[in-house]
Design an enzyme around this catalytic site. Sequence first.
Site, PDB file in Angstrom:
ATOM      1  CG  ASP A   2      -2.010  -1.126   1.323  1.00 55.96           C
ATOM      2  OD1 ASP A   2      -2.411  -1.587   0.042  1.00 55.96           O
ATOM      3  OD2 ASP A   2      -2.476  -2.069   1.830  1.00 55.96           O
ATOM      4  CG  ASP A  30      -6.829  -1.458  -1.511  1.00 52.77           C
ATOM      5  OD1 ASP A  30      -7.452  -2.634  -1.696  1.00 52.77           O
ATOM      6  OD2 ASP A  30      -6.105  -0.808  -0.576  1.00 52.77           O
TER       7      ASP A  30
END
Length: 216
Positions: free
Chosen positions: A147, A181
Amino acid sequence: MKGYTRPITLIFLILLVDQISKFWVKLNMTIGQDFTILGNKFLIHFIENPGMAYGMEFGGEYGKLFLSIFRIIAVIGIGYGLHYMIKNKYHRGFTLNVALIFAGALGNIIDCVFYGMIFSESDFYTKAVLFPEGGGYAPFLYGKVVDMLYFPLIEGNFPTWFPIWGGEHFLFFRPVFNIADSAISVGVVLILLFQKRYFKEEHKEEESVNSEMLED
């Protein structure tokens, strides 16, 4: 292949951008390192997530294994559903949104399945190496999701009179996430926003087909 071109192209582009961004971050940044893009409102902030989207976790090694297997089963189901929708000529906008969700789910599955085997461990002092001599940092299905997108837009303290959290520090938006995401979130939100349009047109098409059958 008619009807498949746009969804497949969209899936390919999302996966390409997602994986390029993750490879770059993994190979060029250490855990916790920041690059500012728009001052302190948008940062590239490298973390690794052993669990679900937006930094959420799902307990222990068995939880990680279950989550990886569940993701694989889910993406197979979404892929089959997308094929069915295209084949049966569902609303184009709806199929593209499902393609976004599929691409996002597949992008994070790639991390979980393969990253542990092809990268060395990232930490606060060392950048990862691709295909290290001693092997990767984790076995098959135990990789961590990379991430990096961080938007701490508003930071401050709740007023003292505010219920429960009065006087406490708050930060919006706290989660760190990735392109995959984002694709999932955008796909879901667009389906929720335009569901009436998508399914209204499908209902009209069904009524038209039924009326033609009755006339025949």
